[in-house]
Design a protein around this motif. Structure first.
Motif, PDB file in Angstrom:
ATOM      1  N   THR A   1     134.498   3.482  35.781  1.00  0.00           N
ATOM      2  CA  THR A   1     132.793   4.213  36.005  1.00  0.00           C
ATOM      3  C   THR A   1     132.357   2.524  36.846  1.00  0.00           C
ATOM      4  O   THR A   1     131.397   2.876  37.031  1.00  0.00           O
ATOM      5  CB  THR A   1     132.592   5.448  35.686  1.00  0.00           C
ATOM      6  OG1 THR A   1     132.041   4.925  34.460  1.00  0.00           O
ATOM      7  CG2 THR A   1     133.567   6.347  36.422  1.00  0.00           C
ATOM      8  N   GLY A   2     132.468   1.568  35.414  1.00  0.00           N
ATOM      9  CA  GLY A   2     131.989   0.411  35.480  1.00  0.00           C
ATOM     10  C   GLY A   2     130.104   0.824  34.843  1.00  0.00           C
ATOM     11  O   GLY A   2     128.656  -0.310  35.237  1.00  0.00           O
ATOM     12  N   GLY A   3     129.894   1.838  34.974  1.00  0.00           N
ATOM     13  CA  GLY A   3     128.271   2.035  34.971  1.00  0.00           C
ATOM     14  C   GLY A   3     126.915   3.285  35.565  1.00  0.00           C
ATOM     15  O   GLY A   3     126.458   3.166  35.742  1.00  0.00           O
ATOM     16  N   LEU A   4     128.188   3.232  36.525  1.00  0.00           N
ATOM     17  CA  LEU A   4     127.559   4.523  37.682  1.00  0.00           C
ATOM     18  C   LEU A   4     127.689   5.784  36.899  1.00  0.00           C
ATOM     19  O   LEU A   4     126.641   6.521  37.139  1.00  0.00           O
ATOM     20  CB  LEU A   4     129.057   4.795  38.357  1.00  0.00           C
ATOM     21  CG  LEU A   4     128.801   5.614  39.651  1.00  0.00           C
ATOM     22  CD1 LEU A   4     127.901   5.718  39.739  1.00  0.00           C
ATOM     23  CD2 LEU A   4     129.467   6.514  40.295  1.00  0.00           C
TER      24      LEU A   4
ATOM     25  N   GLY B   1     125.580   6.041  33.960  1.00  0.00           N
ATOM     26  CA  GLY B   1     124.678   5.511  33.380  1.00  0.00           C
ATOM     27  C   GLY B   1     123.833   5.247  34.622  1.00  0.00           C
ATOM     28  O   GLY B   1     122.692   6.207  34.508  1.00  0.00           O
ATOM     29  N   HIS B   2     123.657   5.257  35.573  1.00  0.00           N
ATOM     30  CA  HIS B   2     122.583   5.314  36.699  1.00  0.00           C
ATOM     31  C   HIS B   2     122.184   5.971  37.664  1.00  0.00           C
ATOM     32  O   HIS B   2     121.786   6.339  37.302  1.00  0.00           O
ATOM     33  CB  HIS B   2     123.608   3.514  38.297  1.00  0.00           C
ATOM     34  CG  HIS B   2     122.565   4.034  38.774  1.00  0.00           C
ATOM     35  ND1 HIS B   2     121.533   3.336  39.260  1.00  0.00           N
ATOM     36  CD2 HIS B   2     123.154   3.749  40.622  1.00  0.00           C
ATOM     37  CE1 HIS B   2     120.981   3.802  40.863  1.00  0.00           C
ATOM     38  NE2 HIS B   2     122.627   3.953  41.261  1.00  0.00           N
ATOM     39  N   ARG B   3     123.357   6.803  38.162  1.00  0.00           N
ATOM     40  CA  ARG B   3     123.375   7.949  37.760  1.00  0.00           C
ATOM     41  C   ARG B   3     122.193   9.101  37.376  1.00  0.00           C
ATOM     42  O   ARG B   3     120.937   9.809  37.325  1.00  0.00           O
ATOM     43  CB  ARG B   3     124.343   9.071  38.614  1.00  0.00           C
ATOM     44  CG  ARG B   3     124.767   8.147  39.887  1.00  0.00           C
ATOM     45  CD  ARG B   3     126.311   9.541  39.898  1.00  0.00           C
ATOM     46  NE  ARG B   3     125.788  11.542  40.473  1.00  0.00           N
ATOM     47  CZ  ARG B   3     125.926  12.209  40.382  1.00  0.00           C
ATOM     48  NH1 ARG B   3     127.747  12.262  40.665  1.00  0.00           N
ATOM     49  NH2 ARG B   3     125.913  13.395  41.030  1.00  0.00           N
TER      50      ARG B   3
ATOM     51  N   GLY C   1     123.853   3.790  27.320  1.00  0.00           N
ATOM     52  CA  GLY C   1     125.054   3.803  27.839  1.00  0.00           C
ATOM     53  C   GLY C   1     126.697   2.368  27.414  1.00  0.00           C
ATOM     54  O   GLY C   1     125.534   1.496  26.984  1.00  0.00           O
ATOM     55  N   MET C   2     126.997   2.300  27.327  1.00  0.00           N
ATOM     56  CA  MET C   2     128.081   1.030  27.616  1.00  0.00           C
ATOM     57  C   MET C   2     129.108   1.137  27.921  1.00  0.00           C
ATOM     58  O   MET C   2     129.888   2.264  28.539  1.00  0.00           O
ATOM     59  CB  MET C   2     128.999   1.139  25.646  1.00  0.00           C
ATOM     60  CG  MET C   2     127.650   1.150  24.831  1.00  0.00           C
ATOM     61  SD  MET C   2     128.503   0.594  23.525  1.00  0.00           S
ATOM     62  CE  MET C   2     127.325   1.323  21.721  1.00  0.00           C
ATOM     63  N   THR C   3     130.062   0.268  28.727  1.00  0.00           N
ATOM     64  CA  THR C   3     130.566   0.096  29.521  1.00  0.00           C
ATOM     65  C   THR C   3     131.552  -0.619  28.348  1.00  0.00           C
ATOM     66  O   THR C   3     131.351  -1.731  28.887  1.00  0.00           O
ATOM     67  CB  THR C   3     130.121  -0.637  30.834  1.00  0.00           C
ATOM     68  OG1 THR C   3     129.209   0.421  31.730  1.00  0.00           O
ATOM     69  CG2 THR C   3     131.359  -0.761  31.594  1.00  0.00           C
TER      70      THR C   3
END
Lengths: 420, 420
Positions: B287-290, B292-294, B308-310
């Motif tokens: 999900t690449g950070g999605l 955390g973004h949401r 968060g860690m990707t």
């Protein structure tokens, strides 16, 4: 294919569905088709959205067929009772319903490929009007139709975007190209990191281009797009005019243009990282993971994207990235010093060639007089370089996050361009 | 306010601009207004998009004013030469142009608040038609207008979404409510994590509701929304019918409904974490950070979101999260075992109460026969619990990422609900 005496073919798009007129979904099929028709040299006169109401559908289609060479409807072809487009057309065109064996076979294959047998409710989708050309749909269970009236064409497509796009490209784009009327061409140059007025100031006089291309300036919160349109006697002449105009802008603002047409910053960055054999990691704070999300939207990004960290708390910035505690104490978590320490820390800890960092106040709360909402620092760290920029984004939380991510990717792009 | 004999007011929305009919922007103003009008009990008969062409604008407005109580246009009120809506209306309504001192003052204030003086090109925006009511716009430099014809109303709004929304709520929504005709009401119940057919199977017979509400099922790749519509003699009766129908669904599928109307999963999770005083961290891969973004799209998320860690590479999974090397070797990076180790590692390393992890193959490449594209494992780790679920998402890269993020947030929600 289409009878018209005018220079350009004229089209009208009709989106059908109660879910559109009640605002339950964001209609986007018409945007796709308007863009594609425009690229193919077809003028879209208007786009109409209406509900699943028989008389409305009939009136709008009749009116459109009087005025436009190409009329396209989307939606209302599904198997449920509120999908009435096919029934309305059958009445309008006095069609006899008949079963099309190829459509039935397609639908059976569609379900078989998913390990299923065709359900009862899908079988009526193979019943088609006898006087329409069938637009065979390999991507779903609803075929499209093509009706003709007085030389004008009515294309009837399903509303599922994947299926609509498939049939648009397979039938409509091909038919339009056959007319040979598509001598108009467009090209978009994407810029970011500059205001609209400064952009045009830097470009200066554009009169030398005026005979050959039309120019439009399209601003959004992520950048200004410059749209070039040209018309030639043939495709080669059109492209030559566009090439010439593009060279003009590339000379005036070489660094501001990051890509063309649909190219995104993350796509360009992916190519630069691959070309220059560089690995990237990302340290985010206010963007919350959006930069990593954008970078990993590109297929193959695992070739150059190592990892991302969203260090939302001060503790995480200190522990994960080695930001010195006294830097946060002295300058604050939202400061040039912290942004630089985040980027350098991320690069070291991950072993990447480049790291980009963002720290800011996305809003709407958390601002102070000295550090207002929107204040954001972005840093890029490489072996030989560390750049930091300050921004104050003036919008709401989500758009401030989007602008911060866009600015970070652009700063990274500019640094990557400097590598030999 | 509006003269009509029918039960519901009827509206038409007209979006004006070449950027729409050429597909350069995704028009979304009409979706906002259609949704809001519907909520206020107004029936939107159709939505039309046209270019900046005088005769088209005039024809569409004239036709709409013959058929609808409320006609709303957006766009074409800016200061540049292709913004012609005001000029067209001035001709249509035989208006005399006059300067409105309050509008001029508003525009001057608008620039002063941004530390600027009013530029020459903005001054003509204070020239208004003498026979229109002015819709004063505090959010921008273009005022709106209200014209009347045969008891029907034509609202003319700017196209900038922020300004359009401001004037819609300040004038149109208020005028509609004054008519007292808005006895229709809607409520949406948002579900996720179940297919449409299984959802309705689980709900079973809905006949007991039929007399009181209409029910629509609205599927998307992120879940199924159930839309309830009711009409009462007055607002209280309408709401009572909706309450009763909502209770019916809450009884049948209590855990599947995560929120109502516009509520997002990240909003619900934010409230649960605050209520239960729990901290969260996130370990992402595909999900690449999605996620955390949401989560960080919610204002105030810094109260409960730690970091968060990707961990895109295996090395990052091992080094950052302490995933044992032999687990990745034995089971692969995309496996139940790795997902669990990522979630447990993230929780420990961050000191959060809960951690959620995702690892999967977003596609379109990277799949094998044993591990196809779309295969995704999602885990939630808490002090007393560790849950893991397997999914195979069938769509393209971006939608697979979106579904993975949605599923992860939903699994987390279900675990949070179990806390006393």
């Amino acid at each position: 294919m289409f009878q018209t005496n005018e220079q350009l073919l004229k089209a009208e798009i009709i989106a059908i569905g109660n879910e559109i007129t009640t605002g339950l979904i964001q209609e986007s099929n018409s945007t796709y088709m308007a863009k594609r028709l425009n690229e193919e040299g077809v003028d879209v006169a208007r786009v109409v959205s209406i509900g699943d109401i028989e008389s409305d559908i009939e009136n709008v289609i009749n009116e459109a067929l009087r005025k436009s060479n190409i009329v396209i409807t989307t939606g209302g072809l599904g198997p449920t009772h509120d999908d009435i487009t096919k029934k309305v057309l059958t009445n309008m065109f006095k069609s006899e319903p008949k079963q099309d064996p190829k459509v039935l076979q397609d639908i059976e294959n569609f379900f078989r490929n998913r390990g299923k047998t065709i359900p009862e409710y899908s079988k009526p989708q193979s019943i088609v009007p006898h006087n329409a050309e069938i637009l065979y749909n390999e991507k779903g269970t609803a075929p499209g139709f093509l009706f003709k009236r007085n030389g004008n064409s009515l294309y009837v497509l399903p509303g599922v975007p994947l299926e609509m796009r498939h049939l648009f490209e397979k039938y409509i784009a091909v038919d339009v190209r056959k007319t040979g009327k598509n001598k108009i061409g467009h090209r978009i140059l994407n810029t970011t990191g500059i205001t609209e007025s400064k952009l045009w100031e830097q470009i200066g006089a554009i009169e030398p281009l005026n005979d050959n291309v039309q120019i439009a300036s399209l601003p959004s919160h992520l950048g200004i797009r410059i749209r070039l349109s040209a018309t030639g006697e043939n495709e080669a002449e059109t492209q030559e005019k566009l090439d010439k105009a593009e060279r003009f802008f590339q000379d005036k603002i070489p660094e501001l243009i990051y890509g063309k047409n649909d190219e995104s910053l993350e796509e360009i960055i992916g190519r630069l990282l691959l070309d220059k054999n560089q690995k990237l990691s990302v340290a985010e704070s206010c963007t919350g993971g959006l930069i990593g999300h954008r970078l990993t939207n590109i297929s193959g990004s695992s070739e150059y994207f190592l990892e991302g960290m969203t260090t939302y708390t001060n503790e995480a910035k200190i522990k994960r990235l080695g930001v010195p505690e006294n830097i946060i104490e002295t300058y604050g978590a939202v400061s040039r010093e912290t942004a630089i320490a985040m980027a350098e820390g991320m690069r070291k800890v991950s072993g990447a060639d480049f790291a980009v960092s963002v720290t800011g106040i996305a809003g709407p709360t958390g601002g102070t007089k000295e550090k207002p909402v929107g204040l954001t620092y972005i840093a890029v760290s490489g072996e030989w370089v560390c750049e930091c920029q300050q921004f104050i984004f003036p919008q709401d939380r989500e758009r401030n996050k989007e602008r911060a991510a866009q600015s970070a990717l652009n700063l990274l792009r500019l640094e990557l361009l400097k590598i030999d």
